[in-house]
Write a protein that holds these residues in place. Structure first.
Motif, PDB file in Angstrom:
ATOM      1  N   ILE A  23      -3.018   1.400  42.237  1.00  0.00           N
ATOM      2  CA  ILE A  23      -3.002   0.807  40.909  1.00  0.00           C
ATOM      3  C   ILE A  23      -1.592   0.951  40.363  1.00  0.00           C
ATOM      4  O   ILE A  23      -1.057   2.062  40.289  1.00  0.00           O
ATOM      5  N   ASP A  24      -0.971  -0.155  39.997  1.00  0.00           N
ATOM      6  CA  ASP A  24       0.385  -0.123  39.473  1.00  0.00           C
ATOM      7  C   ASP A  24       0.387   0.176  37.980  1.00  0.00           C
ATOM      8  O   ASP A  24      -0.523  -0.206  37.242  1.00  0.00           O
ATOM      9  N   VAL A  25       1.441   0.866  37.546  1.00  0.00           N
ATOM     10  CA  VAL A  25       1.616   1.249  36.144  1.00  0.00           C
ATOM     11  C   VAL A  25       2.904   0.615  35.650  1.00  0.00           C
ATOM     12  O   VAL A  25       3.942   0.680  36.323  1.00  0.00           O
ATOM     13  N   TYR A  26       2.851   0.011  34.441  1.00  0.00           N
ATOM     14  CA  TYR A  26       3.979  -0.758  33.930  1.00  0.00           C
ATOM     15  C   TYR A  26       4.490  -0.208  32.605  1.00  0.00           C
ATOM     16  O   TYR A  26       3.744   0.379  31.818  1.00  0.00           O
ATOM     17  N   ASN A  27       5.777  -0.425  32.366  1.00  0.00           N
ATOM     18  CA  ASN A  27       6.432  -0.006  31.130  1.00  0.00           C
ATOM     19  C   ASN A  27       6.087  -1.004  30.020  1.00  0.00           C
ATOM     20  O   ASN A  27       6.418  -2.185  30.128  1.00  0.00           O
ATOM     21  N   GLU A  33       8.144  -4.304  33.973  1.00  0.00           N
ATOM     22  CA  GLU A  33       8.823  -3.350  34.841  1.00  0.00           C
ATOM     23  C   GLU A  33       7.818  -2.323  35.374  1.00  0.00           C
ATOM     24  O   GLU A  33       7.127  -1.651  34.615  1.00  0.00           O
ATOM     25  N   LYS A  34       7.745  -2.185  36.683  1.00  0.00           N
ATOM     26  CA  LYS A  34       6.834  -1.233  37.301  1.00  0.00           C
ATOM     27  C   LYS A  34       7.413   0.175  37.201  1.00  0.00           C
ATOM     28  O   LYS A  34       8.555   0.419  37.565  1.00  0.00           O
ATOM     29  N   VAL A  35       6.585   1.118  36.718  1.00  0.00           N
ATOM     30  CA  VAL A  35       7.010   2.504  36.571  1.00  0.00           C
ATOM     31  C   VAL A  35       6.617   3.317  37.806  1.00  0.00           C
ATOM     32  O   VAL A  35       7.341   4.192  38.256  1.00  0.00           O
ATOM     33  N   GLY A  36       5.451   3.043  38.353  1.00  0.00           N
ATOM     34  CA  GLY A  36       4.946   3.777  39.509  1.00  0.00           C
ATOM     35  C   GLY A  36       3.555   3.296  39.840  1.00  0.00           C
ATOM     36  O   GLY A  36       3.083   2.278  39.318  1.00  0.00           O
ATOM     37  N   GLU A  93       6.045   5.258  30.695  1.00  0.00           N
ATOM     38  CA  GLU A  93       4.665   4.901  31.024  1.00  0.00           C
ATOM     39  C   GLU A  93       3.860   4.476  29.804  1.00  0.00           C
ATOM     40  O   GLU A  93       3.061   3.541  29.867  1.00  0.00           O
ATOM     41  N   MET A  94       4.060   5.175  28.675  1.00  0.00           N
ATOM     42  CA  MET A  94       3.226   4.940  27.503  1.00  0.00           C
ATOM     43  C   MET A  94       3.962   4.223  26.380  1.00  0.00           C
ATOM     44  O   MET A  94       3.351   3.520  25.580  1.00  0.00           O
ATOM     45  N   LYS A 176     -10.069  12.730  34.940  1.00  0.00           N
ATOM     46  CA  LYS A 176      -9.857  11.290  35.111  1.00  0.00           C
ATOM     47  C   LYS A 176      -8.966  10.805  33.967  1.00  0.00           C
ATOM     48  O   LYS A 176      -9.402  10.707  32.822  1.00  0.00           O
ATOM     49  N   PRO A 177      -7.670  10.518  34.242  1.00  0.00           N
ATOM     50  CA  PRO A 177      -6.788  10.007  33.195  1.00  0.00           C
ATOM     51  C   PRO A 177      -7.021   8.513  32.967  1.00  0.00           C
ATOM     52  O   PRO A 177      -7.611   7.822  33.805  1.00  0.00           O
ATOM     53  N   ALA A 178      -6.530   8.027  31.846  1.00  0.00           N
ATOM     54  CA  ALA A 178      -6.608   6.595  31.551  1.00  0.00           C
ATOM     55  C   ALA A 178      -5.852   5.802  32.605  1.00  0.00           C
ATOM     56  O   ALA A 178      -4.784   6.216  33.077  1.00  0.00           O
ATOM     57  N   THR A 179      -6.380   4.643  32.965  1.00  0.00           N
ATOM     58  CA  THR A 179      -5.797   3.843  34.042  1.00  0.00           C
ATOM     59  C   THR A 179      -4.404   3.331  33.710  1.00  0.00           C
ATOM     60  O   THR A 179      -3.577   3.145  34.612  1.00  0.00           O
ATOM     61  N   VAL A 180      -4.099   3.117  32.423  1.00  0.00           N
ATOM     62  CA  VAL A 180      -2.779   2.580  32.076  1.00  0.00           C
ATOM     63  C   VAL A 180      -1.705   3.654  31.989  1.00  0.00           C
ATOM     64  O   VAL A 180      -0.521   3.345  32.011  1.00  0.00           O
ATOM     65  N   THR A 181      -2.099   4.937  31.886  1.00  0.00           N
ATOM     66  CA  THR A 181      -1.094   6.007  31.795  1.00  0.00           C
ATOM     67  C   THR A 181      -1.479   7.220  32.655  1.00  0.00           C
ATOM     68  O   THR A 181      -1.571   8.344  32.153  1.00  0.00           O
ATOM     69  N   PRO A 182      -1.681   7.030  33.958  1.00  0.00           N
ATOM     70  CA  PRO A 182      -2.136   8.159  34.770  1.00  0.00           C
ATOM     71  C   PRO A 182      -1.011   9.017  35.348  1.00  0.00           C
ATOM     72  O   PRO A 182      -1.266  10.144  35.798  1.00  0.00           O
ATOM     73  N   LEU A 183       0.220   8.514  35.362  1.00  0.00           N
ATOM     74  CA  LEU A 183       1.280   9.190  36.102  1.00  0.00           C
ATOM     75  C   LEU A 183       1.569  10.586  35.584  1.00  0.00           C
ATOM     76  O   LEU A 183       1.711  11.540  36.356  1.00  0.00           O
TER      77      LEU A 183
END
Length: 483
Positions: A23-27, A33-36, A93-94, A176-183
Protein backbone atom coordinates in the motif's frame (compact mmCIF):
# COMPACT_ATOMS: atom_id res chain seq x y z
CA UNK A 1 12.30 12.13 1.25
CA UNK A 2 11.25 8.59 0.32
CA UNK A 3 11.22 5.96 3.05
CA UNK A 4 10.76 2.88 0.88
CA UNK A 5 8.93 -0.19 2.18
CA UNK A 6 8.52 -0.31 5.96
CA UNK A 7 7.74 -3.85 7.11
CA UNK A 8 5.40 -5.17 9.77
CA UNK A 9 6.67 -6.48 13.10
CA UNK A 10 5.36 -10.03 13.62
CA UNK A 11 6.78 -12.39 16.26
CA UNK A 12 9.92 -10.33 16.63
CA UNK A 13 10.71 -10.13 12.90
CA UNK A 14 10.05 -7.47 10.28
CA UNK A 15 8.21 -8.99 7.34
CA UNK A 16 6.63 -8.01 4.03
CA UNK A 17 3.34 -9.52 2.94
CA UNK A 18 3.41 -13.09 1.65
CA UNK A 19 2.13 -11.92 -1.73
CA UNK A 20 4.45 -8.94 -1.96
CA UNK A 21 1.43 -6.62 -2.19
CA UNK A 22 1.99 -3.10 -0.87
CA UNK A 23 0.00 0.00 0.00
CA UNK A 24 1.56 3.29 -1.08
CA UNK A 25 1.54 6.36 1.16
CA UNK A 26 1.48 9.88 -0.31
CA UNK A 27 2.39 13.37 0.86
CA UNK A 28 -0.84 15.41 1.18
CA UNK A 29 1.03 18.66 0.51
CA UNK A 30 1.90 17.64 -3.05
CA UNK A 31 0.23 16.39 -6.17
CA UNK A 32 1.02 12.74 -5.49
CA UNK A 33 4.56 12.49 -4.15
CA UNK A 34 5.07 8.97 -2.77
CA UNK A 35 6.45 8.93 0.78
CA UNK A 36 6.77 5.16 1.24
CA UNK A 37 4.78 1.95 1.35
CA UNK A 38 3.66 -0.77 3.77
CA UNK A 39 2.66 -4.42 3.32
CA UNK A 40 -0.92 -5.21 2.31
CA UNK A 41 -1.49 -8.13 4.66
CA UNK A 42 -3.95 -10.95 4.10
CA UNK A 43 -6.41 -12.38 6.60
CA UNK A 44 -4.07 -15.33 7.21
CA UNK A 45 -1.16 -13.03 7.98
CA UNK A 46 -3.30 -11.12 10.47
CA UNK A 47 -4.15 -14.42 12.16
CA UNK A 48 -0.43 -15.16 12.48
CA UNK A 49 0.16 -11.81 14.14
CA UNK A 50 -2.50 -12.60 16.75
CA UNK A 51 -1.13 -16.10 17.31
CA UNK A 52 2.31 -14.60 17.97
CA UNK A 53 0.72 -12.11 20.38
CA UNK A 54 -0.89 -14.95 22.33
CA UNK A 55 2.56 -16.42 22.98
CA UNK A 56 4.05 -12.99 23.62
CA UNK A 57 1.40 -12.31 26.24
CA UNK A 58 2.56 -15.31 28.26
CA UNK A 59 6.15 -14.07 28.23
CA UNK A 60 5.32 -10.44 28.98
CA UNK A 61 2.97 -11.25 31.87
CA UNK A 62 5.82 -13.09 33.61
CA UNK A 63 8.34 -10.34 32.88
CA UNK A 64 9.31 -8.29 35.92
CA UNK A 65 7.37 -5.04 36.01
CA UNK A 66 10.60 -3.08 36.41
CA UNK A 67 11.84 -4.60 33.17
CA UNK A 68 8.63 -3.65 31.39
CA UNK A 69 9.03 -0.08 32.58
CA UNK A 70 12.67 0.02 31.49
CA UNK A 71 11.74 -0.98 27.93
CA UNK A 72 9.36 1.98 27.73
CA UNK A 73 11.92 4.37 29.22
CA UNK A 74 14.56 3.19 26.75
CA UNK A 75 12.08 3.64 23.90
CA UNK A 76 11.44 7.20 25.07
CA UNK A 77 15.17 7.94 24.98
CA UNK A 78 15.46 6.60 21.41
CA UNK A 79 12.45 8.68 20.34
CA UNK A 80 14.05 11.84 21.73
CA UNK A 81 17.35 11.05 20.01
CA UNK A 82 15.54 10.71 16.66
CA UNK A 83 13.22 13.67 17.02
CA UNK A 84 14.06 15.34 13.74
CA UNK A 85 13.79 12.16 11.70
CA UNK A 86 10.44 11.20 13.22
CA UNK A 87 9.04 14.71 12.91
CA UNK A 88 10.07 14.82 9.26
CA UNK A 89 8.20 11.60 8.59
CA UNK A 90 5.05 12.96 10.25
CA UNK A 91 5.24 16.13 8.14
CA UNK A 92 5.66 14.12 4.95
CA UNK A 93 3.06 11.47 5.68
CA UNK A 94 0.31 13.41 7.47
CA UNK A 95 0.95 17.05 6.53
CA UNK A 96 1.39 18.66 9.94
CA UNK A 97 3.59 21.70 10.30
CA UNK A 98 7.11 21.11 11.50
CA UNK A 99 6.28 22.69 14.86
CA UNK A 100 3.25 20.45 15.33
CA UNK A 101 5.21 17.34 14.37
CA UNK A 102 8.06 18.13 16.77
CA UNK A 103 5.49 18.63 19.51
CA UNK A 104 3.94 15.25 18.72
CA UNK A 105 7.28 13.50 18.95
CA UNK A 106 7.97 15.13 22.31
CA UNK A 107 4.59 14.13 23.73
CA UNK A 108 5.12 10.58 22.49
CA UNK A 109 8.35 10.35 24.46
CA UNK A 110 6.55 11.74 27.51
CA UNK A 111 3.87 9.04 27.30
CA UNK A 112 6.51 6.32 27.43
CA UNK A 113 8.40 8.09 30.20
CA UNK A 114 5.22 8.48 32.25
CA UNK A 115 4.09 4.87 31.92
CA UNK A 116 7.64 3.56 32.03
CA UNK A 117 8.01 5.16 35.45
CA UNK A 118 5.00 3.15 36.57
CA UNK A 119 7.17 0.08 36.36
CA UNK A 120 8.10 0.99 39.95
CA UNK A 121 4.49 1.33 41.11
CA UNK A 122 2.60 -1.21 43.16
CA UNK A 123 0.37 -3.66 41.33
CA UNK A 124 -2.07 -4.60 44.06
CA UNK A 125 -2.86 -4.22 47.75
CA UNK A 126 -3.10 -6.25 50.91
CA UNK A 127 -6.55 -6.11 52.48
CA UNK A 128 -7.82 -6.77 55.95
CA UNK A 129 -9.79 -9.97 56.50
CA UNK A 130 -12.05 -10.77 59.44
CA UNK A 131 -11.34 -14.51 59.38
CA UNK A 132 -8.73 -15.91 61.81
CA UNK A 133 -5.20 -16.35 60.44
CA UNK A 134 -6.20 -14.91 57.07
CA UNK A 135 -5.14 -11.99 54.96
CA UNK A 136 -6.55 -10.90 51.63
CA UNK A 137 -5.10 -9.23 48.59
CA UNK A 138 -6.22 -7.29 45.55
CA UNK A 139 -4.08 -8.44 42.62
CA UNK A 140 -3.85 -6.51 39.35
CA UNK A 141 -3.28 -8.62 36.23
CA UNK A 142 -2.96 -7.91 32.49
CA UNK A 143 -5.84 -8.91 30.22
CA UNK A 144 -3.75 -10.77 27.64
CA UNK A 145 -3.98 -9.85 23.94
CA UNK A 146 -5.34 -6.40 23.09
CA UNK A 147 -5.99 -4.75 19.73
CA UNK A 148 -5.29 -1.06 19.15
CA UNK A 149 -6.82 0.72 16.16
CA UNK A 150 -5.34 4.18 15.73
CA UNK A 151 -6.22 7.22 13.58
CA UNK A 152 -4.36 9.26 10.99
CA UNK A 153 -4.50 12.69 12.66
CA UNK A 154 -2.02 11.95 15.50
CA UNK A 155 -0.30 8.92 13.99
CA UNK A 156 2.53 8.71 16.54
CA UNK A 157 1.01 10.20 19.68
CA UNK A 158 -2.20 8.16 19.73
CA UNK A 159 -0.40 4.81 19.45
CA UNK A 160 1.86 5.90 22.34
CA UNK A 161 -1.17 6.96 24.40
CA UNK A 162 -2.50 3.41 24.11
CA UNK A 163 0.74 1.41 24.01
CA UNK A 164 2.13 2.93 27.22
CA UNK A 165 -0.55 1.68 29.63
CA UNK A 166 -1.15 -1.53 27.66
CA UNK A 167 2.49 -2.61 27.72
CA UNK A 168 3.44 -1.57 31.25
CA UNK A 169 0.39 -3.52 32.47
CA UNK A 170 1.79 -6.70 30.87
CA UNK A 171 -0.39 -7.12 27.79
CA UNK A 172 0.62 -8.17 24.29
CA UNK A 173 -0.54 -5.74 21.61
CA UNK A 174 -1.56 -5.96 17.97
CA UNK A 175 -1.83 -2.46 16.49
CA UNK A 176 -3.57 -1.45 13.25
CA UNK A 177 -2.63 2.10 12.13
CA UNK A 178 -4.71 4.16 9.72
CA UNK A 179 -4.09 3.20 6.10
CA UNK A 180 -3.20 6.76 5.03
CA UNK A 181 -0.57 7.30 7.76
CA UNK A 182 0.93 3.92 8.73
CA UNK A 183 4.63 4.66 8.28
CA UNK A 184 5.29 6.44 11.57
CA UNK A 185 3.59 3.65 13.55
CA UNK A 186 5.88 1.06 11.94
CA UNK A 187 8.86 3.27 12.84
CA UNK A 188 7.59 3.26 16.44
CA UNK A 189 7.42 -0.53 16.37
CA UNK A 190 11.06 -0.60 15.23
CA UNK A 191 11.99 1.59 18.20
CA UNK A 192 10.15 -0.57 20.74
CA UNK A 193 11.79 -3.66 19.27
CA UNK A 194 15.19 -1.98 19.55
CA UNK A 195 14.40 -1.04 23.16
CA UNK A 196 14.08 -4.71 24.04
CA UNK A 197 10.45 -5.68 23.66
CA UNK A 198 10.33 -9.52 23.44
CA UNK A 199 9.06 -11.31 20.33
CA UNK A 200 5.28 -11.39 20.02
CA UNK A 201 4.60 -8.67 22.60
CA UNK A 202 3.95 -6.17 19.82
CA UNK A 203 2.66 -6.91 16.34
CA UNK A 204 1.74 -4.46 13.61
CA UNK A 205 -0.93 -5.02 10.99
CA UNK A 206 -1.34 -3.01 7.80
CA UNK A 207 -3.88 -3.64 5.08
CA UNK A 208 -7.03 -2.37 3.44
CA UNK A 209 -10.17 -2.72 5.50
CA UNK A 210 -12.17 -4.05 2.57
CA UNK A 211 -9.72 -6.92 2.16
CA UNK A 212 -9.15 -7.72 5.83
CA UNK A 213 -12.85 -7.59 6.72
CA UNK A 214 -13.42 -8.82 10.28
CA UNK A 215 -10.03 -10.55 10.52
CA UNK A 216 -8.96 -8.10 13.22
CA UNK A 217 -11.73 -9.32 15.51
CA UNK A 218 -11.77 -13.08 14.82
CA UNK A 219 -9.04 -14.17 17.24
CA UNK A 220 -10.71 -16.07 20.07
CA UNK A 221 -8.13 -14.93 22.61
CA UNK A 222 -8.77 -11.22 22.00
CA UNK A 223 -9.52 -9.54 25.33
CA UNK A 224 -9.84 -5.83 24.54
CA UNK A 225 -10.06 -3.35 21.67
CA UNK A 226 -9.10 0.31 21.99
CA UNK A 227 -10.24 2.41 19.03
CA UNK A 228 -9.79 6.06 18.09
CA UNK A 229 -11.61 7.31 15.01
CA UNK A 230 -15.03 8.18 13.69
CA UNK A 231 -18.20 7.66 15.69
CA UNK A 232 -19.77 5.50 12.99
CA UNK A 233 -16.85 3.07 12.92
CA UNK A 234 -16.49 3.04 16.70
CA UNK A 235 -20.15 2.24 17.24
CA UNK A 236 -19.88 -0.45 14.58
CA UNK A 237 -17.05 -2.09 16.53
CA UNK A 238 -19.10 -1.91 19.74
CA UNK A 239 -21.99 -3.66 18.02
CA UNK A 240 -19.74 -6.24 16.36
CA UNK A 241 -18.13 -7.29 19.64
CA UNK A 242 -21.25 -7.20 21.80
CA UNK A 243 -21.77 -10.41 23.74
CA UNK A 244 -18.20 -11.69 23.38
CA UNK A 245 -16.88 -10.43 26.70
CA UNK A 246 -14.31 -8.25 24.95
CA UNK A 247 -13.70 -4.83 26.46
CA UNK A 248 -14.15 -1.96 24.03
CA UNK A 249 -12.75 1.54 24.50
CA UNK A 250 -13.77 4.13 21.94
CA UNK A 251 -12.56 7.69 21.49
CA UNK A 252 -14.70 9.07 18.69
CA UNK A 253 -16.02 12.31 17.23
CA UNK A 254 -16.47 15.75 18.68
CA UNK A 255 -18.27 19.00 17.96
CA UNK A 256 -16.54 21.09 20.56
CA UNK A 257 -17.81 24.47 21.67
CA UNK A 258 -16.10 27.52 23.17
CA UNK A 259 -18.24 30.09 24.99
CA UNK A 260 -17.20 33.75 25.27
CA UNK A 261 -19.11 35.76 27.87
CA UNK A 262 -19.21 39.55 27.84
CA UNK A 263 -16.73 39.80 30.72
CA UNK A 264 -14.08 37.69 28.97
CA UNK A 265 -10.48 38.77 28.48
CA UNK A 266 -10.51 38.96 24.69
CA UNK A 267 -6.74 39.38 24.44
CA UNK A 268 -6.57 35.87 25.95
CA UNK A 269 -9.68 34.40 24.34
CA UNK A 270 -9.20 35.34 20.68
CA UNK A 271 -5.77 33.77 20.00
CA UNK A 272 -6.72 30.76 22.12
CA UNK A 273 -9.87 30.13 20.11
CA UNK A 274 -8.13 30.67 16.77
CA UNK A 275 -5.42 28.18 17.69
CA UNK A 276 -8.02 25.71 18.96
CA UNK A 277 -10.00 25.93 15.74
CA UNK A 278 -7.34 26.14 13.05
CA UNK A 279 -4.12 24.54 14.31
CA UNK A 280 -3.40 21.15 12.74
CA UNK A 281 -5.83 22.31 10.02
CA UNK A 282 -8.69 21.62 12.44
CA UNK A 283 -7.97 17.89 12.29
CA UNK A 284 -8.25 17.14 15.99
CA UNK A 285 -11.16 15.50 17.76
CA UNK A 286 -10.88 18.28 20.36
CA UNK A 287 -10.70 21.15 17.85
CA UNK A 288 -12.99 24.12 18.51
CA UNK A 289 -15.67 24.05 15.83
CA UNK A 290 -18.57 25.93 17.51
CA UNK A 291 -18.16 29.43 18.93
CA UNK A 292 -20.92 30.70 21.23
CA UNK A 293 -20.65 34.42 22.04
CA UNK A 294 -22.71 36.68 24.29
CA UNK A 295 -24.29 39.42 22.18
CA UNK A 296 -22.72 42.37 23.97
CA UNK A 297 -19.26 41.54 22.62
CA UNK A 298 -20.24 39.57 19.52
CA UNK A 299 -19.29 42.29 17.03
CA UNK A 300 -15.82 42.70 18.50
CA UNK A 301 -15.22 38.94 18.70
CA UNK A 302 -16.38 38.52 15.11
CA UNK A 303 -14.08 41.26 13.83
CA UNK A 304 -11.01 40.13 15.76
CA UNK A 305 -11.31 36.49 14.77
CA UNK A 306 -11.88 37.51 11.15
CA UNK A 307 -8.65 39.50 11.22
CA UNK A 308 -6.81 36.56 12.75
CA UNK A 309 -8.12 34.16 10.10
CA UNK A 310 -6.98 36.45 7.30
CA UNK A 311 -3.51 36.46 8.84
CA UNK A 312 -3.10 32.68 8.83
CA UNK A 313 -0.45 31.22 6.54
CA UNK A 314 -1.39 28.00 4.73
CA UNK A 315 1.47 26.06 3.14
CA UNK A 316 3.32 22.77 3.20
CA UNK A 317 4.24 21.81 6.73
CA UNK A 318 7.94 21.61 5.90
CA UNK A 319 8.08 25.34 5.14
CA UNK A 320 8.93 27.99 7.74
CA UNK A 321 6.35 30.02 9.71
CA UNK A 322 3.34 27.96 8.61
CA UNK A 323 0.10 28.06 10.61
CA UNK A 324 -1.78 25.35 8.71
CA UNK A 325 -0.57 22.50 6.56
CA UNK A 326 -2.81 20.45 4.26
CA UNK A 327 -5.61 18.19 5.38
CA UNK A 328 -4.84 14.49 5.21
CA UNK A 329 -5.91 13.79 1.61
CA UNK A 330 -8.04 15.05 -1.24
CA UNK A 331 -11.03 13.09 -0.03
CA UNK A 332 -10.99 15.07 3.22
CA UNK A 333 -10.45 18.26 1.24
CA UNK A 334 -13.58 17.60 -0.83
CA UNK A 335 -15.69 16.67 2.19
CA UNK A 336 -14.77 19.82 4.13
CA UNK A 337 -15.49 22.11 1.20
CA UNK A 338 -18.79 20.34 0.54
CA UNK A 339 -19.91 20.87 4.15
CA UNK A 340 -19.01 24.58 3.99
CA UNK A 341 -20.87 24.98 0.69
CA UNK A 342 -23.91 23.23 2.15
CA UNK A 343 -23.89 25.58 5.16
CA UNK A 344 -23.78 28.63 2.90
CA UNK A 345 -26.63 27.19 0.83
CA UNK A 346 -28.65 26.89 4.05
CA UNK A 347 -28.05 30.54 4.90
CA UNK A 348 -24.72 30.65 6.73
CA UNK A 349 -22.53 33.69 6.03
CA UNK A 350 -18.81 33.60 5.42
CA UNK A 351 -17.30 36.13 7.83
CA UNK A 352 -13.72 35.41 6.78
CA UNK A 353 -11.95 32.94 4.55
CA UNK A 354 -8.21 32.86 4.01
CA UNK A 355 -7.78 32.18 0.31
CA UNK A 356 -5.01 29.82 -0.71
CA UNK A 357 -1.88 31.20 -2.34
CA UNK A 358 1.17 29.88 -4.14
CA UNK A 359 1.68 26.13 -4.31
CA UNK A 360 -1.15 25.51 -1.83
CA UNK A 361 -3.62 26.91 -4.38
CA UNK A 362 -2.53 24.63 -7.19
CA UNK A 363 -1.60 21.25 -5.67
CA UNK A 364 -2.08 19.15 -2.59
CA UNK A 365 -4.97 18.76 -0.17
CA UNK A 366 -5.13 22.27 1.27
CA UNK A 367 -8.33 23.85 2.59
CA UNK A 368 -9.12 27.51 3.15
CA UNK A 369 -9.48 28.39 6.89
CA UNK A 370 -13.11 29.54 7.12
CA UNK A 371 -15.07 31.49 9.76
CA UNK A 372 -18.87 31.34 9.43
CA UNK A 373 -21.92 33.02 10.96
CA UNK A 374 -24.36 30.15 11.48
CA UNK A 375 -27.49 29.24 13.42
CA UNK A 376 -28.34 26.16 15.43
CA UNK A 377 -30.70 25.15 12.61
CA UNK A 378 -27.86 24.68 10.13
CA UNK A 379 -26.54 21.15 9.62
CA UNK A 380 -22.98 22.34 10.22
CA UNK A 381 -23.95 23.17 13.81
CA UNK A 382 -24.09 19.41 14.49
CA UNK A 383 -21.94 17.77 11.80
CA UNK A 384 -18.28 17.09 12.58
CA UNK A 385 -16.30 18.81 9.82
CA UNK A 386 -12.81 17.77 10.97
CA UNK A 387 -11.18 20.65 9.15
CA UNK A 388 -10.29 24.35 9.53
CA UNK A 389 -13.85 25.64 9.89
CA UNK A 390 -15.34 27.61 12.80
CA UNK A 391 -19.02 28.50 13.09
CA UNK A 392 -20.29 31.27 15.39
CA UNK A 393 -23.68 31.88 17.02
CA UNK A 394 -24.81 34.60 19.41
CA UNK A 395 -26.62 34.10 22.73
CA UNK A 396 -28.12 36.37 25.36
CA UNK A 397 -27.07 34.63 28.56
CA UNK A 398 -25.01 31.93 30.25
CA UNK A 399 -28.15 29.77 30.43
CA UNK A 400 -28.55 29.95 26.68
CA UNK A 401 -24.83 29.31 26.16
CA UNK A 402 -24.86 26.12 28.26
CA UNK A 403 -27.94 24.89 26.41
CA UNK A 404 -26.15 25.50 23.12
CA UNK A 405 -23.00 23.67 24.25
CA UNK A 406 -25.05 20.62 25.22
CA UNK A 407 -27.11 20.73 22.01
CA UNK A 408 -25.02 18.03 20.38
CA UNK A 409 -24.86 14.27 20.07
CA UNK A 410 -21.19 14.63 20.98
CA UNK A 411 -19.71 15.38 24.39
CA UNK A 412 -15.95 15.51 24.09
CA UNK A 413 -14.63 18.95 25.04
CA UNK A 414 -15.86 22.45 25.82
CA UNK A 415 -14.47 25.75 27.07
CA UNK A 416 -15.67 29.04 28.53
CA UNK A 417 -13.95 32.41 28.67
CA UNK A 418 -15.05 34.55 31.62
CA UNK A 419 -13.66 36.49 34.58
CA UNK A 420 -16.59 35.46 36.81
CA UNK A 421 -15.71 32.54 39.07
CA UNK A 422 -19.37 31.71 39.67
CA UNK A 423 -20.08 31.46 35.94
CA UNK A 424 -16.95 29.36 35.48
CA UNK A 425 -17.92 26.81 38.11
CA UNK A 426 -21.51 26.65 36.93
CA UNK A 427 -20.26 25.89 33.42
CA UNK A 428 -17.89 23.28 34.82
CA UNK A 429 -20.82 21.54 36.49
CA UNK A 430 -23.39 21.76 33.70
CA UNK A 431 -21.38 21.30 30.49
CA UNK A 432 -22.06 17.73 29.34
CA UNK A 433 -18.55 17.02 28.05
CA UNK A 434 -15.73 14.79 29.21
CA UNK A 435 -13.26 17.70 29.24
CA UNK A 436 -14.13 21.22 30.41
CA UNK A 437 -11.76 24.19 30.20
CA UNK A 438 -11.96 27.59 31.85
CA UNK A 439 -10.06 30.27 29.94
CA UNK A 440 -8.20 27.51 28.11
CA UNK A 441 -8.69 25.92 24.67
CA UNK A 442 -10.86 22.89 24.01
CA UNK A 443 -7.62 21.21 22.90
CA UNK A 444 -4.32 20.56 24.66
CA UNK A 445 -4.70 17.95 27.40
CA UNK A 446 -1.57 16.64 29.11
CA UNK A 447 -0.45 13.02 29.31
CA UNK A 448 -1.39 12.55 32.98
CA UNK A 449 -4.88 14.06 32.61
CA UNK A 450 -7.73 11.57 32.08
CA UNK A 451 -9.09 11.92 28.56
CA UNK A 452 -12.33 10.77 26.96
CA UNK A 453 -15.75 12.06 26.01
CA UNK A 454 -19.39 11.55 26.88
CA UNK A 455 -22.37 10.60 24.69
CA UNK A 456 -21.36 9.74 21.09
CA UNK A 457 -17.79 10.90 21.70
CA UNK A 458 -16.62 7.89 23.63
CA UNK A 459 -17.07 4.96 25.96
CA UNK A 460 -16.88 4.70 29.72
CA UNK A 461 -13.14 3.98 29.72
CA UNK A 462 -10.78 6.95 29.96
CA UNK A 463 -7.39 7.23 28.31
CA UNK A 464 -4.25 8.87 29.73
CA UNK A 465 -3.18 9.18 33.34
CA UNK A 466 -3.72 6.44 35.87
CA UNK A 467 -7.29 6.02 34.69
CA UNK A 468 -5.98 4.42 31.48
CA UNK A 469 -4.59 1.44 33.39
CA UNK A 470 -8.08 0.32 34.39
CA UNK A 471 -8.95 -0.59 30.81
CA UNK A 472 -5.91 -2.82 30.30
CA UNK A 473 -6.04 -4.70 33.62
CA UNK A 474 -8.31 -6.99 35.60
CA UNK A 475 -8.60 -7.43 39.35
CA UNK A 476 -8.20 -10.78 41.08
CA UNK A 477 -9.22 -11.06 44.74
CA UNK A 478 -7.23 -13.50 46.88
CA UNK A 479 -7.67 -14.77 50.43
CA UNK A 480 -4.82 -16.67 52.13
CA UNK A 481 -5.15 -18.55 55.40
CA UNK A 482 -1.77 -18.91 57.03
CA UNK A 483 -2.69 -21.13 60.01
Amino acid sequence: MTYGLLKNLVNGEFVASDSGAEIDVYNPATAGEKVGSVPAMSRGEVARAFAAAAEGAKTWKKTNQLVRGRVLLDAAAIIRSRRDELAGLIVSEMGKTRTEAVGEVGKTAEFFEYYGGMGRDGYGDFLADARPGTFAARIVEPLGVVLLITPWNDPLLTPARKLGPALVSGNAVVIKPATVTPLITLRLAEILHEAGLPAGVLGTVTGRGAELGDALFEFEGLRAVSFTGSTAVGQGIQAKLAGRGIRVQTEMGGKNAAVVLDDADLDLAIPTIVAGAFAQAGQRCTATSRLIVQKGIAAEVRARIADAVQGLRVAAGAEEKVDLGPVVDQGAQSTIRRLVDAAVAQGATVIARRELEGAAATAGAFVEPTFLDITTAHDIWREEVFGPVLGMVEVDSLDEAITAVNDSAYGLSSAIFTRDLGNAFRFLEEADTGQVSINQPTTGWDIHHPFGGFKDSGSGFKEQGRDALGFYTRIKAAAIRTH
